[in-house]
Design an enzyme around this catalytic site. Structure first.
Site, PDB file in Angstrom:
ATOM      1  N   ASP A 198       0.826  -1.230   0.000  1.00 46.43           N
ATOM      2  CA  ASP A 198       0.000   0.000   0.000  1.00 46.43           C
ATOM      3  C   ASP A 198       0.850   1.265   0.000  1.00 46.43           C
ATOM      4  O   ASP A 198       0.622   2.167  -0.792  1.00 46.43           O
ATOM      5  CB  ASP A 198      -1.062  -0.008   1.107  1.00 46.43           C
ATOM      6  CG  ASP A 198      -0.528  -0.132   2.529  1.00 46.43           C
ATOM      7  OD1 ASP A 198       0.660  -0.485   2.716  1.00 46.43           O
ATOM      8  OD2 ASP A 198      -1.314   0.116   3.469  1.00 46.43           O
ATOM      9  N   SER A 219      -2.702  -7.560  16.664  1.00 43.17           N
ATOM     10  CA  SER A 219      -2.643  -8.906  16.107  1.00 43.17           C
ATOM     11  C   SER A 219      -2.613  -8.902  14.588  1.00 43.17           C
ATOM     12  O   SER A 219      -2.868  -9.920  13.958  1.00 43.17           O
ATOM     13  CB  SER A 219      -3.852  -9.692  16.576  1.00 43.17           C
ATOM     14  OG  SER A 219      -4.991  -9.045  16.064  1.00 43.17           O
ATOM     15  N   GLY A 220      -2.333  -7.750  13.992  1.00 46.24           N
ATOM     16  CA  GLY A 220      -2.274  -7.688  12.535  1.00 46.24           C
ATOM     17  C   GLY A 220      -3.641  -7.702  11.877  1.00 46.24           C
ATOM     18  O   GLY A 220      -3.760  -7.814  10.660  1.00 46.24           O
ATOM     19  N   LEU A 221      -4.700  -7.582  12.687  1.00 47.05           N
ATOM     20  CA  LEU A 221      -6.059  -7.551  12.125  1.00 47.05           C
ATOM     21  C   LEU A 221      -6.609  -6.126  12.160  1.00 47.05           C
ATOM     22  O   LEU A 221      -7.781  -5.892  11.949  1.00 47.05           O
ATOM     23  CB  LEU A 221      -6.980  -8.508  12.896  1.00 47.05           C
ATOM     24  CG  LEU A 221      -6.531  -9.975  12.887  1.00 47.05           C
ATOM     25  CD1 LEU A 221      -7.411 -10.825  13.802  1.00 47.05           C
ATOM     26  CD2 LEU A 221      -6.570 -10.539  11.470  1.00 47.05           C
ATOM     27  N   SER A 263      -6.186  -0.921  15.242  1.00 49.39           N
ATOM     28  CA  SER A 263      -5.919   0.527  15.279  1.00 49.39           C
ATOM     29  C   SER A 263      -6.775   1.261  14.246  1.00 49.39           C
ATOM     30  O   SER A 263      -7.394   2.284  14.564  1.00 49.39           O
ATOM     31  CB  SER A 263      -4.434   0.816  15.088  1.00 49.39           C
ATOM     32  OG  SER A 263      -3.982   0.440  13.813  1.00 49.39           O
ATOM     33  N   GLU A 281      -2.072   7.619  12.102  1.00 47.32           N
ATOM     34  CA  GLU A 281      -0.983   6.642  12.325  1.00 47.32           C
ATOM     35  C   GLU A 281       0.368   7.326  12.081  1.00 47.32           C
ATOM     36  O   GLU A 281       1.314   7.160  12.851  1.00 47.32           O
ATOM     37  CB  GLU A 281      -1.111   5.447  11.362  1.00 47.32           C
ATOM     38  CG  GLU A 281      -2.390   4.664  11.492  1.00 47.32           C
ATOM     39  CD  GLU A 281      -2.326   3.479  12.462  1.00 47.32           C
ATOM     40  OE1 GLU A 281      -1.248   3.155  12.990  1.00 47.32           O
ATOM     41  OE2 GLU A 281      -3.403   2.886  12.698  1.00 47.32           O
ATOM     42  N   ASP A 286      -5.408  -0.340   5.729  1.00 49.10           N
ATOM     43  CA  ASP A 286      -6.186  -0.764   6.890  1.00 49.10           C
ATOM     44  C   ASP A 286      -7.449   0.075   7.056  1.00 49.10           C
ATOM     45  O   ASP A 286      -8.551  -0.448   7.235  1.00 49.10           O
ATOM     46  CB  ASP A 286      -5.344  -0.675   8.163  1.00 49.10           C
ATOM     47  CG  ASP A 286      -4.156  -1.633   8.136  1.00 49.10           C
ATOM     48  OD1 ASP A 286      -4.086  -2.448   7.202  1.00 49.10           O
ATOM     49  OD2 ASP A 286      -3.321  -1.543   9.038  1.00 49.10           O
ATOM     50  N   TYR A 335       8.930  -1.672  10.641  1.00 53.18           N
ATOM     51  CA  TYR A 335       7.996  -1.238   9.587  1.00 53.18           C
ATOM     52  C   TYR A 335       8.526   0.047   8.940  1.00 53.18           C
ATOM     53  O   TYR A 335       8.632   0.152   7.717  1.00 53.18           O
ATOM     54  CB  TYR A 335       6.628  -1.000  10.219  1.00 53.18           C
ATOM     55  CG  TYR A 335       5.490  -0.801   9.252  1.00 53.18           C
ATOM     56  CD1 TYR A 335       4.534  -1.801   9.061  1.00 53.18           C
ATOM     57  CD2 TYR A 335       5.336   0.378   8.549  1.00 53.18           C
ATOM     58  CE1 TYR A 335       3.484  -1.618   8.183  1.00 53.18           C
ATOM     59  CE2 TYR A 335       4.291   0.565   7.662  1.00 53.18           C
ATOM     60  CZ  TYR A 335       3.360  -0.428   7.488  1.00 53.18           C
ATOM     61  OH  TYR A 335       2.314  -0.250   6.612  1.00 53.18           O
TER      62      TYR A 335
HETATM   63  P1  ADP Z   1      -3.256  -3.734  14.976  1.00 54.80           P
HETATM   64  O1  ADP Z   1      -3.784  -2.530  14.288  1.00 54.80           O
HETATM   65  O2  ADP Z   1      -2.731  -4.754  14.024  1.00 54.80           O
HETATM   66  O3  ADP Z   1      -4.208  -4.350  15.936  1.00 54.80           O
HETATM   67  P2  ADP Z   1      -1.489  -1.785  16.104  1.00 54.80           P
HETATM   68  O4  ADP Z   1      -0.204  -1.900  16.838  1.00 54.80           O
HETATM   69  O5  ADP Z   1      -1.523  -0.962  14.860  1.00 54.80           O
HETATM   70  O6  ADP Z   1      -1.983  -3.269  15.828  1.00 54.80           O
HETATM   71  O7  ADP Z   1      -2.604  -1.194  17.060  1.00 54.80           O
HETATM   72  C1  ADP Z   1      -2.747  -1.682  18.364  1.00 54.80           C
HETATM   73  C2  ADP Z   1      -2.914  -0.515  19.328  1.00 54.80           C
HETATM   74  O8  ADP Z   1      -4.207   0.076  19.131  1.00 54.80           O
HETATM   75  C3  ADP Z   1      -2.889  -0.933  20.782  1.00 54.80           C
HETATM   76  O9  ADP Z   1      -1.559  -0.946  21.280  1.00 54.80           O
HETATM   77  C4  ADP Z   1      -3.725   0.170  21.432  1.00 54.80           C
HETATM   78  O10 ADP Z   1      -2.953   1.331  21.621  1.00 54.80           O
HETATM   79  C5  ADP Z   1      -4.764   0.468  20.368  1.00 54.80           C
HETATM   80  N1  ADP Z   1      -5.989  -0.337  20.584  1.00 54.80           N
HETATM   81  C6  ADP Z   1      -6.470  -1.307  19.796  1.00 54.80           C
HETATM   82  N2  ADP Z   1      -7.621  -1.831  20.292  1.00 54.80           N
HETATM   83  C7  ADP Z   1      -7.856  -1.174  21.432  1.00 54.80           C
HETATM   84  C8  ADP Z   1      -8.882  -1.242  22.436  1.00 54.80           C
HETATM   85  N3  ADP Z   1      -9.886  -2.118  22.346  1.00 54.80           N
HETATM   86  N4  ADP Z   1      -8.801  -0.397  23.487  1.00 54.80           N
HETATM   87  C9  ADP Z   1      -7.790   0.485  23.580  1.00 54.80           C
HETATM   88  N5  ADP Z   1      -6.796   0.594  22.689  1.00 54.80           N
HETATM   89  C10 ADP Z   1      -6.817  -0.213  21.623  1.00 54.80           C
HETATM   90 MG    MG Z   2      -2.670  -1.107  13.196  1.00 51.91          MG
END
Ligand code: ADP
Ligand code: MG
Length: 387
Positions: free
Chosen positions: A36, A125-127, A130, A162, A174, A224
């Site tokens: 992307d 978890s890569g899903l 964020s 981001e 994403d 990254y």
């Molecule tokens: P991904 O987007 O793959 O899940 P990221 O590292 O980009 O991984 O995003 C994860 C971050 O997003 C977490 O460390 C946290 O800061 C924030 N986040 C995600 N879900 C939640 C949630 N349910 N509550 C609070 N913060 C969250």
């Molecule tokens: Mg993310």
């Protein structure tokens, strides 16, 4: 998670009734990884695992956020406050970025709100938890303040969040997948032009199984940003002879012919992945249209191999999941998805073999890695919306 439970949690948290409930999905990506931000194509889909949000307006100018997934207090800030949050308030940045960029354009966001969020999507978890929370904030503000903002602009603001609030130089995939998702379809997106096409995920007797590594504490963000820089440096070298802006503009033959300009082994490998992965994505979507699922599966496997050897973003957890999947009966293809290092993988598995598949891959993973992977059968759903 149902609406009643969410409203009850909101009331417990804020001591008054919540007003509206929203859902924002996570995403998978069938193929097209790390393409992307290289001006290439991706093929993601929004999934039924995601983040719920309950909104209630406030009369003052405070934003009060509470996450049912984080140990901690309500995070509170003024709606005018645009500073980047740190430490245990860091997660508020995903909301703060969206609030900041929307308020730059829409001055009618003139009062604060309470927001309770709860995810059934594992974070980190890569899903794309964020992007799910960024798009949740975007759609809530659009709906509650009647903003005349389109979904693609919200996706762009999520990417900017981001980049500038979180410090991750990620592309648009994403956010685009979360907010533009369509039930039972994947999105074939050209990240250069943002032209997109919905394609039914017509997998017949097969289904997509999501596998989370559950790997704790990855240092994925700096790696990254290294990949983004290495690709950018490779482009600069190719620009000595080629009129291009991004690697996604090159086919394999042209890249090969001009690759002599990239006099650095690491940059050469990174660029080769960006180019070949984009070509694989084009071929995979054609295979899907032609109903050639075996070919789609081979391209998915090749994507993982390229992410392993050329992009070097897999790691032993993701490799174990992919390699164990490839050995199982009734598997068309498997690969890591998302940024890499930890996070998740997907496999396309014959429905009749799904239970066996989870058991066997789960056993191999536990033996080799020492803890369990998680398996999810998610549905493909619509993008972020009020429920
Ligand atoms: P991904 O987007 O793959 O899940 P990221 O590292 O980009 O991984 O995003 C994860 C971050 O997003 C977490 O460390 C946290 O800061 C924030 N986040 C995600 N879900 C939640 C949630 N349910 N509550 C609070 N913060 C969250
Ligand atoms: Mg993310």
């Amino acid at each position: 998670m149902n609406k009643e439970e969410l409203l009850t949690e909101y009331e417990k948290t804020f001591g008054e009734k919540g007003q509206d409930v929203f859902f924002s999905p996570g995403r998978i990506n069938v193929i097209g990884e790390h393409t992307d931000y290289n001006g290439g194509h991706v093929f993601p889909a929004a999934i039924s695992l995601g983040v719920y949000g309950v909104y209630g307006p406030r009369e003052d100018k405070k934003v009060c956020l509470f996450s049912g997934n984080v140990d901690g207090d309500i995070v509170e800030f003024d709606i005018d406050d645009t500073t980047v949050e740190k430490d245990d308030r860091f997660w508020a940045n995903y909301f703060k970025g969206m609030i900041t960029y929307l308020r730059e354009k829409y001055d009618n966001i003139n009062h604060g709100f309470n927001l309770y969020i709860k995810a059934n999507l594992p974070s980190g978890s890569g899903l794309s938890s964020s992007a799910a929370i960024e798009m949740l904030m975007g759609i809530i503000l659009k709906d509650e303040f009647n903003l005349d903002v389109d979904r693609i602009s919200l996706a762009k603001m999520g990417q900017r969040t981001e980049n500038e609030f979180v410090g991750l130089n990620s592309g648009i995939m994403d956010q685009f997948a979360c907010i533009m998702g369509k039930k039972d379809s994947a999105i074939f997106l050209d990240c250069n032009t943002l032209k997109y096409e919905y394609m039914p995920l017509a997998l017949g007797e097969y289904e997509i199984i999501i596998m989370a590594t559950n790997k704790p504490h990855t240092l994925a963000d700096s790696a990254y940003n290294d990949r983004v820089r290495e690709c950018h440096d490779a482009v600069k070298k190719l620009q000595q002879k080629l009129d291009i802006k991004a690697l996604g503009e090159l086919d394999n033959d042209t890249f090969d012919e001009y690759s002599y300009l990239i006099n650095d082994e690491t940059e050469l490998k990174r660029a080769r992945h960006a180019v070949s992965e984009n070509q694989r994505t084009l071929r995979a979507t054609k295979a899907m249209k032609d109903g050639d699922l075996e070919k789609l599966g081979r391209l998915i496997d090749a994507s993982h191999v390229s992410l392993h050897y050329d992009y070097e973003v897999t790691g032993k957890e993701l490799d174990t999941l992919a390699e164990a999947s490839w050995k199982q009966p009734g598997v068309l293809g498997a690969r890591m998805i998302g940024g890499g290092f930890g996070g998740s993988a997907i496999a396309i598995v014959k429905k009749s073999e799904a239970e066996n598949f989870k058991k066997h891959v789960g056993d191999i993973y536990r033996d080799k890695i020492g803890y369990d992977a998680s398996f999810y059968d998610a549905e493909i759903v619509d993008g972020t919306k009020r429920i």
